[in-house]
Scaffold this active site. Structure first.
Site, PDB file in Angstrom:
ATOM      1  N   ASP A   1       0.729  -0.993   0.041  1.00 24.39           N
ATOM      2  CA  ASP A   1       0.005   0.024   0.021  1.00 24.39           C
ATOM      3  C   ASP A   1       0.507   1.222   0.051  1.00 24.39           C
ATOM      4  O   ASP A   1       2.284   0.925   0.076  1.00 24.39           O
ATOM      5  CB  ASP A   1      -1.031   0.055   1.049  1.00 24.39           C
ATOM      6  N   SER A   2       0.157   2.313  -0.131  1.00 24.68           N
ATOM      7  CA  SER A   2       1.141   3.641  -0.062  1.00 24.68           C
ATOM      8  C   SER A   2       1.172   3.848   1.045  1.00 24.68           C
ATOM      9  O   SER A   2       2.076   4.697   1.069  1.00 24.68           O
ATOM     10  CB  SER A   2       0.180   4.958  -0.783  1.00 24.68           C
TER      11      SER A   2
ATOM     12  N   CYS B   1     -10.871   2.972  -0.190  1.00 24.77           N
ATOM     13  CA  CYS B   1      -9.364   3.479  -0.096  1.00 24.77           C
ATOM     14  C   CYS B   1      -9.300   2.428   0.900  1.00 24.77           C
ATOM     15  O   CYS B   1     -10.139   2.230   2.244  1.00 24.77           O
ATOM     16  CB  CYS B   1      -8.825   4.564  -0.149  1.00 24.77           C
ATOM     17  N   THR B   2      -8.618   1.476   1.071  1.00 27.75           N
ATOM     18  CA  THR B   2      -8.130   0.769   2.579  1.00 27.75           C
ATOM     19  C   THR B   2      -7.561   1.342   3.659  1.00 27.75           C
ATOM     20  O   THR B   2      -7.668   0.842   4.601  1.00 27.75           O
ATOM     21  CB  THR B   2      -6.766  -0.134   2.032  1.00 27.75           C
ATOM     22  N   HIS B   3      -7.185   2.813   3.646  1.00 27.32           N
ATOM     23  CA  HIS B   3      -6.977   3.493   5.030  1.00 27.32           C
ATOM     24  C   HIS B   3      -8.796   3.554   5.568  1.00 27.32           C
ATOM     25  O   HIS B   3      -8.992   3.999   6.850  1.00 27.32           O
ATOM     26  CB  HIS B   3      -6.706   5.156   4.748  1.00 27.32           C
TER      27      HIS B   3
ATOM     28  N   GLU C   1      -2.931   8.510   9.109  1.00 26.74           N
ATOM     29  CA  GLU C   1      -1.596   8.434   9.396  1.00 26.74           C
ATOM     30  C   GLU C   1      -1.194   9.660   9.967  1.00 26.74           C
ATOM     31  O   GLU C   1       0.104   9.031  10.546  1.00 26.74           O
ATOM     32  CB  GLU C   1      -0.908   8.480   7.644  1.00 26.74           C
TER      33      GLU C   1
ATOM     34  N   CYS D   1      -3.968  -0.946  -2.479  1.00 29.07           N
ATOM     35  CA  CYS D   1      -4.355  -0.156  -2.374  1.00 29.07           C
ATOM     36  C   CYS D   1      -5.327   0.357  -3.553  1.00 29.07           C
ATOM     37  O   CYS D   1      -5.291  -0.339  -4.463  1.00 29.07           O
ATOM     38  CB  CYS D   1      -3.051   0.657  -2.585  1.00 29.07           C
ATOM     39  N   ASN D   2      -6.031   1.029  -3.283  1.00 33.88           N
ATOM     40  CA  ASN D   2      -7.058   1.322  -4.573  1.00 33.88           C
ATOM     41  C   ASN D   2      -6.173   2.058  -5.605  1.00 33.88           C
ATOM     42  O   ASN D   2      -6.962   1.904  -6.828  1.00 33.88           O
ATOM     43  CB  ASN D   2      -8.775   2.135  -3.826  1.00 33.88           C
ATOM     44  N   THR D   3      -5.407   3.137  -5.040  1.00 30.73           N
ATOM     45  CA  THR D   3      -5.149   3.839  -6.577  1.00 30.73           C
ATOM     46  C   THR D   3      -4.879   3.297  -7.246  1.00 30.73           C
ATOM     47  O   THR D   3      -4.458   3.373  -8.397  1.00 30.73           O
ATOM     48  CB  THR D   3      -4.628   4.931  -5.919  1.00 30.73           C
TER      49      THR D   3
ATOM     50  N   TYR E   1      -0.544   9.005  -2.453  1.00 32.14           N
ATOM     51  CA  TYR E   1      -0.820   8.636  -3.855  1.00 32.14           C
ATOM     52  C   TYR E   1      -1.812   8.805  -4.296  1.00 32.14           C
ATOM     53  O   TYR E   1      -2.000   9.104  -5.846  1.00 32.14           O
ATOM     54  CB  TYR E   1      -1.184   6.834  -4.045  1.00 32.14           C
ATOM     55  N   GLY E   2      -3.208   9.113  -3.743  1.00 37.21           N
ATOM     56  CA  GLY E   2      -4.127   9.148  -4.522  1.00 37.21           C
ATOM     57  C   GLY E   2      -4.761  10.805  -4.274  1.00 37.21           C
ATOM     58  O   GLY E   2      -5.097  11.121  -5.597  1.00 37.21           O
TER      59      GLY E   2
END
Lengths: 270, 270
Positions: A10-11, A185-187, A152, A73-75, A42-43
């Site tokens: 992931d980012s 988005c995995t976040h 984050e 990571c969806n992006t 990233y997004g």
């Protein structure tokens, strides 16, 4: 049987929501996680940058001899899936297909909201995939660019007032108008208490990292690619930068110690 | 007389607060701005990453034949000032010295708060510089890691409720305890209405980008390095990524059009 590790990336921290699912589903597997903490988010970046980063990470994981790659990571899943497949040279799982498959089973009204980064929303990948299987669905999309920085920076506690205010700002206009929300988005599952507080309990939230992990576990079992190990798998975490709080936040999210298994790698060399 | 451009850089949009001051102070100068939009934020990254990025940008600006470099980024000024001087090979201005000089003139009580990114606070550069000149000062520091993402995502309007809530979370504990606040990040003046709303009008906010611009203008004049031009200087903006909203936000901050003078450069090649 294949005792090689599973690669997940992931980012940043978000992909740990997929790690948590894999730990639960396949506790005997070794996992290698890469979080691009030096280049997150990233997004909000352009597609060519995202593709370049994704290729580097896929090459890094290939070098680590993984048996499969999970794009947590969806992006990257929506912008650079083909490029990751090209570089990884092992089976690759993205989030879109399993998430869409569960979403169309869950949604009664066909009123679906996709929330994600600007790049994911711009890609329209979820809309296209949903409409291919469920043409009558009415899909709306909303970019929520502050959600990743909130996670984050440790603003994800159950009662975090900033997370709640931001969730209301982004999402209030959809309340009562959708029955299913894709956390694209995995976040975002890390902020699910704030998102649920906006929508209430009647709306289903779909966790894209979890859906991918479920599909990957099933496919690895079918292909007889699970490890023969009887003891718990080992985990190793790589980051592109030692940020202030990766280990602390990761331990909070995974609910266990990383036992010092965090290492920095210079991803730009790949 | 020196008609070469002035180079100014930051991790993203924040350094535009210094550009705005230079436009005002030295309207006949050509300016080259570099915003590292592809790698923002810097302030949560490790020092070696920050040093590497700063060296690349200094080499890029040297290649653009600038006559001076303004480090419009507190994180770089506090972590990588010497390395920028090494690479740039022209006079370099950072934010710390001019900001501290103004701060110790302004503060009556010696109760000073420095707010900045995690890297800036970790460096303790402001504390050390203040104590060298004003040993009795009582300097407190507070990292405000969400402020940069708020600015980069357009949450800086006068009445933005998210910016206001975040400002209260970070700063309430210092209200009534300090008389001067160093905005130790060039993004932060963009949030000054929220920060002022927390502290009220009796506390002085010191704008580090502005202080640097004032010093640089003075020193360039003294060294007879100003341009001989009579017409308005030209501006050119470089970014490391075409993010969704750089041009739009930059035009809002500078209060004029960028007239299409924005170009992407691959900073990792430098």
């Amino acid at each position: 049987m294949d005792n090689r590790p599973i690669g997940i990336f992931d980012s940043g921290l978000g992909g740990l929501t997929a790690v948590r699912e894999m730990e639960h589903l396949l506790p005997h597997e070794d996992l290698i996680y890469f979080g691009d903490t030096g280049r997150v988010p990233y997004g909000t970046k352009g597609n060519d940058t995202i593709v370049r980063y994704a290729r580097q990470i896929a090459r890094f994981l290939r070098g680590a001899d993984v048996k499969t790659v999970l794009i947590a990571c969806n992006t990257v899943s929506t912008v650079a899936y083909d490029e990751v497949c090209e570089e990884a040279a092992v089976p690759v799982f993205g989030v879109v297909e399993p998430t869409v498959s569960t979403t169309i089973k869950q949604s009664c009204t066909g009123e679906i909201l996709v929330i994600g980064t600007s790049a994911t929303v711009r890609s329209r990948a979820y809309e296209k995939a949903i409409h291919a299987l469920y043409p009558e669905a009415h899909v709306q999309s909303k970019a929520c660019p502050l959600f990743v920085p909130l996670v984050e920076n440790d603003h994800f506690g159950e009662a975090d007032p900033v997370a709640l205010l931001v969730a209301h700002e982004y999402l209030d206009e959809y309340v009562g108008k959708v029955d299913t929300v894709i956390l694209g988005c995995t976040h975002y599952p890390i902020l699910s208490s704030a998102i649920s507080a906006v929508f209430g309990q009647t709306v289903t939230l779909i966790n894209s990292g979890k859906e991918m992990a479920i599909l990957a576990a099933k496919k690895l079992a079918e292909a007889k690619l699970l490890s023969a190990r009887k003891e718990a798998g080992k985990e190793k975490f790589y980051v592109s930068d030692y940020t202030d709080n990766f280990t602390q936040l990761a331990e909070t999210l995974l609910e266990h110690s990383l036992a010092g298994h965090v290492e920095k790698t210079n991803i730009e060399e790949y």
